[in-house]
Motif scaffolding. Structure first.
Motif, PDB file in Angstrom:
ATOM      1  N   GLN A   1       0.824  -1.207   0.000  1.00  0.00           N
ATOM      2  CA  GLN A   1       0.000   0.000   0.000  1.00  0.00           C
ATOM      3  C   GLN A   1       0.864   1.265   0.000  1.00  0.00           C
ATOM      4  N   ILE A   2       0.357   2.280  -0.676  1.00  0.00           N
ATOM      5  CA  ILE A   2       0.918   3.631  -0.549  1.00  0.00           C
ATOM      6  C   ILE A   2       0.196   4.292   0.611  1.00  0.00           C
ATOM      7  N   VAL A   3       0.968   4.860   1.528  1.00  0.00           N
ATOM      8  CA  VAL A   3       0.398   5.365   2.771  1.00  0.00           C
ATOM      9  C   VAL A   3       0.636   6.867   2.880  1.00  0.00           C
TER      10      VAL A   3
ATOM     11  N   ILE B   1      10.869   2.231   8.195  1.00  0.00           N
ATOM     12  CA  ILE B   1      10.381   2.556   6.848  1.00  0.00           C
ATOM     13  C   ILE B   1      11.430   3.443   6.192  1.00  0.00           C
ATOM     14  N   GLU B   2      11.676   3.216   4.902  1.00  0.00           N
ATOM     15  CA  GLU B   2      12.765   3.913   4.226  1.00  0.00           C
ATOM     16  C   GLU B   2      12.252   4.664   3.003  1.00  0.00           C
ATOM     17  N   PRO B   3      11.641   5.819   3.236  1.00  0.00           N
ATOM     18  CA  PRO B   3      11.124   6.657   2.154  1.00  0.00           C
ATOM     19  C   PRO B   3      12.156   7.726   1.769  1.00  0.00           C
ATOM     20  N   THR B   4      11.731   8.763   1.050  1.00  0.00           N
ATOM     21  CA  THR B   4      12.657   9.852   0.718  1.00  0.00           C
ATOM     22  C   THR B   4      12.996  10.653   1.971  1.00  0.00           C
ATOM     23  N   THR B   5      14.018  11.468   1.857  1.00  0.00           N
ATOM     24  CA  THR B   5      14.411  12.353   2.957  1.00  0.00           C
ATOM     25  C   THR B   5      13.228  13.182   3.448  1.00  0.00           C
TER      26      THR B   5
ATOM     27  N   TYR C   1       5.712   4.006   1.091  1.00  0.00           N
ATOM     28  CA  TYR C   1       5.247   2.751   0.519  1.00  0.00           C
ATOM     29  C   TYR C   1       5.570   1.625   1.498  1.00  0.00           C
ATOM     30  N   ALA C   2       4.617   0.742   1.708  1.00  0.00           N
ATOM     31  CA  ALA C   2       4.819  -0.369   2.648  1.00  0.00           C
ATOM     32  C   ALA C   2       5.403  -1.552   1.876  1.00  0.00           C
ATOM     33  N   SER C   3       6.733  -1.561   1.730  1.00  0.00           N
ATOM     34  CA  SER C   3       7.340  -2.559   0.843  1.00  0.00           C
ATOM     35  C   SER C   3       7.468  -3.930   1.485  1.00  0.00           C
ATOM     36  N   GLN C   4       7.494  -3.980   2.804  1.00  0.00           N
ATOM     37  CA  GLN C   4       7.795  -5.268   3.451  1.00  0.00           C
ATOM     38  C   GLN C   4       6.978  -5.406   4.730  1.00  0.00           C
ATOM     39  N   SER C   5       6.202  -6.488   4.822  1.00  0.00           N
ATOM     40  CA  SER C   5       5.429  -6.738   6.040  1.00  0.00           C
ATOM     41  C   SER C   5       6.373  -6.919   7.219  1.00  0.00           C
ATOM     42  N   GLY C   6       5.864  -6.562   8.394  1.00  0.00           N
ATOM     43  CA  GLY C   6       6.686  -6.714   9.587  1.00  0.00           C
ATOM     44  C   GLY C   6       6.266  -5.754  10.681  1.00  0.00           C
ATOM     45  N   THR C   7       7.081  -5.710  11.727  1.00  0.00           N
ATOM     46  CA  THR C   7       6.784  -4.906  12.914  1.00  0.00           C
ATOM     47  C   THR C   7       7.687  -3.676  12.930  1.00  0.00           C
TER      48      THR C   7
ATOM     49  N   PRO D   1      13.674   1.365  -0.197  1.00  0.00           N
ATOM     50  CA  PRO D   1      12.593   0.514  -0.694  1.00  0.00           C
ATOM     51  C   PRO D   1      11.188   1.041  -0.422  1.00  0.00           C
ATOM     52  N   ASP D   2      11.066   2.018   0.476  1.00  0.00           N
ATOM     53  CA  ASP D   2       9.722   2.503   0.793  1.00  0.00           C
ATOM     54  C   ASP D   2       9.413   3.844   0.132  1.00  0.00           C
TER      55      ASP D   2
END
Ligand SMILES: [Cu+2]
Ligand SMILES: [Cu+2]
Lengths: 335, 349
Positions: free
Chosen positions: A71-73, A90-94, A115-121, B285-286
């Protein structure tokens, strides 16, 4: 040298996309929990994020966010003082990472896009004067479910989805009640505010300690205990597959001990990434044990085969001496 | 500027400013060699991010500066001449090995050992319950695999550049006490280890934002993986949090992970730990793919992130001054103008 108290200039979100899911969070700085400290009830001030689209209840921790992989959040933040939201792991843009020194602080409104690229906690927290703002309680759980939603978890194999029957989210923290006297900008421009010294006197899972914790539910005072509080204590049947999402929200190492009677405890994922091979916790003195350090997340998976009430204990160790400065515990009740 | 000149410059500057970044230069060779180095054990001043000058003890070398980094090849014979100018006994020990020698006060000692298997090692003075170490007597030994310049160990992952982050903590009360009472006061501090209350938190001797330099800040184009060798010479438990990319765990205290490497965004660092991780420098990746479709290009808009310890007490200096602690930058999308010393040096292999 950059000054930490930068003038916020939140821009519009770059490359705006239509989100699949949207959260709203608004900063509040007047949450109160009453904790027992040295045998006396004390009101402890907390800060956090409320969800104005829901009940708007002022909770500690802040309300969880839960999305599905793929999902895009959008996370819309409204803050009248300077704060941000960093979605930890989460690793989005700066621009969307919520770290003021690399982008901007928010005093007003901003929509974080990711973007939620990987399920997890995961978890989310304020990243302004973090040493203070996170200690004040500005955090909440962030769960990314697999594309199929809750009920399975990726782990013990990349692309391997394990079903679970019972799920708990434990956010474990230590609080120093004396820090409530700091201003929100304490020592941002130098000066010794003692922010390198933490003497915690409250130890909590999801904001609840083992002694009477008084919080507001629907505006009414409710007393809760970590042994029985909903969402903290775990109730399962023999043979249930139990998933515990453990989030370290404090600053001191936490040693988790889970009674051996509950069977082998596997770590199937860490820090929002599935493990290719689950790691079974070492058993020491009849307890499955693990030391977890700040901001780590572990997904524990266990299948109890013995009935009973089993106490899971978190020892909070001093960050230098490693002495136990306090504990918090709860129960896994197996029928 | 030739390589030798660069080394001298960075070494000299390092001794006075942020410290601890220069390398022992060595020549290309096929197999094991005999390598010699002189280290003095002496006191010096280290200026903290808020201007406070601390009296520290350290291993020093005219070229390498204080808290030096020595690069060797596994199996080399390393001969170290230790000139202890302090009025107190010192030592040279490699953590998690039995390599060790004493270095008596006001004396010179020569010591040889075989460089252990490829990896990252803390050398330190292990006397007085770690007091000597945390006052500054520590450094880095990098053992490269034989004849290999882009892997942490034979069969390990490949990297384009490599860094080392030597983590330290300083308690000004301790530094002042040794300065006021003399070098032998370290023995008294050993009996009051609980009084240690660090106020400065450093990576390679510097706190943010003096950590924006080629030896500490991670920078690279997408796809150019970096190896980060982390060593905790301090007394606190740290928890290194990477924004932008999860890292792959390559080695924990010399247990190597060749095939399967766990992905983490937080790396625990207990005192005397050495942990090597690979930052893959993948496109974060996000970031929604739609942002790229709408024009985002990391090559023209490199993305900037922090790496900081999540034991947030370490994000302070002098009791406040967030985030001027154990914190540096990660820049994804752009190549550095200057290569880190460790990459330059090993490129000579
Ligand atoms: Cu905040
Ligand atoms: Cu975080």
């Amino acid at each position: 040298m950059m000054n930490a108290a930068m003038v916020p200039m939140e821009p519009p979100t770059p490359y705006w996309l239509t989100p699949d899911v949207r959260f709203e969070r608004e900063v509040v700085m007047d949450i109160t929990h009453e904790y027992m400290i040295a045998g006396e009830p004390h009101s402890v001030y907390l800060w956090g994020f409320i969800d104005p689209t829901d009940t708007g209840e002022k909770t500690f921790p802040s309300p969880p966010m839960r999305v599905k992989q793929g999902q895009i959040v959008h996370t819309f933040l409204k803050a009248s003082h300077i704060h941000t939201i960093h979605h930890h792991g989460i690793e989005p843009t700066t621009h969307n990472d919520g770290v003021g020194h690399y982008s901007f602080d928010v005093q007003g409104e901003y929509t974080y896009q990711w973007y939620a690229s990987q399920s997890g906690t995961y978890f989310y927290h304020c990243h302004v004067n973090t040493v203070l703002h996170a200690e004040m309680g500005m955090y909440g759980a962030l769960i990314i479910d697999p594309p199929t939603g809750p009920g399975t978890v990726e782990g013990d194999g990349i692309g391997n989805f394990l079903p679970y029957d019972v799920e708990a989210i434990w956010v474990v923290d230590e609080l120093d009640s004396s820090w409530r006297e700091h201003s929100e900008h304490a020592a941002l421009c130098g000066g010794d505010a003692g922010l390198n010294r933490l003497y915690p006197d409250v130890f909590v899972i999801n904001g609840i300690s083992n002694e009477a914790t008084v919080l507001k539910v629907g505006g009414i005072d409710v007393t809760q205990f970590a042994d029985t509080a909903p969402g903290v204590a775990v109730n399962a049947k023999m043979g249930d597959r139990v998933l515990i999402r453990y989030i370290h929200a404090g600053y001191f190492p936490q040693k988790v001990s889970i009674p051996e009677e509950l069977g082998p405890v596997k770590v199937i994922a860490e820090d929002g990434r599935p493990l290719a091979v689950a790691e079974t916790l070492d058993v020491v003195n009849d307890q499955s044990t693990l030391v977890i350090t700040p901001a780590e997340r572990k997904e524990f998976y266990l299948i109890p085969t013995t009935a009973g009430s089993f106490r899971v204990t978190m020892e909070i160790q001093h960050w230098i001496t490693r002495r136990v400065v306090g504990t918090v515990s709860t129960l896994i009740n197996v029928q | 500027m030739d390589r030798r000149g660069f080394l001298k410059l960075s070494g000299g500057a390092a001794a006075l400013v942020a410290g601890n970044v220069a390398l022992f230069s060595w020549v290309p060779r096929a197999g094991a060699a005999n390598v010699t180095i002189n280290l003095s054990i002496a006191s010096s001043n280290l200026t903290m991010i808020d201007g406070r000058v601390l009296h520290v003890l350290s291993y020093q070398n005219a070229t390498l500066g204080i808290q030096p980094t020595i690069v060797c090849q596994e199996g080399d014979t390393l001969t170290i001449t230790l000139n202890n100018t302090l009025g107190t006994n010192s030592a040279f020990a490699i953590a998690n090995t039995d390599i060790r020698t004493d270095a008596a006060a006001n004396a010179t000692t020569t010591f040889s050992f075989t460089v252990p298997s490829a990896g990252t090692y803390i050398f330190h003075d292990d006397l007085n319950n770690g007091v000597n170490r945390v006052l500054g007597l520590h450094g880095t030994l990098v053992a490269m695999p034989a004849g290999v310049k882009n892997q942490p160990f034979a069969g390990g992952p490949t990297f384009v550049r490599q860094y080392k982050w030597l983590l330290g903590n300083y308690d000004p009360v301790w530094c002042d006490a040794v300065q006021a009472n003399g070098d032998n006061y370290v023995a008294s501090l050993a009996n009051q280890a609980d009084s240690f209350e660090p106020k400065y938190f450093t990576i390679n001797g510097a706190s943010f934002d003096q950590t924006h330099n080629a030896n500490t800040e991670l920078m690279g184009a997408v796809g150019n993986a970096a190896l980060v060798r982390m060593l905790n010479a301090g007394m606190a438990v740290h928890s290194m949090h990477f924004h932008g990319n999860h890292v792959e765990v390559c080695s924990i205290n010399h247990v190597n992970h060749a095939d399967y490497r766990k992905k983490k965004d937080v790396i625990p660092m207990f005192p005397l730990d050495t942990r090597d991780v690979l930052l893959p420098f993948i496109s974060p990746p996000d970031i929604p793919l739609g942002e790229f479709a709408r024009g985002l290009d990391l090559a023209t808009s490199p993305q900037h992130y922090p790496m900081h310890c999540h034991t947030e007490l370490s994000q302070t200096a002098g009791g406040g001054f967030y985030p001027h602690g154990m914190h540096t930058g990660i820049v994804i999308g752009k190549e550095p103008l200057t290569e880190p010393d460790l990459t330059q040096d090993v490129a000579q292999l």
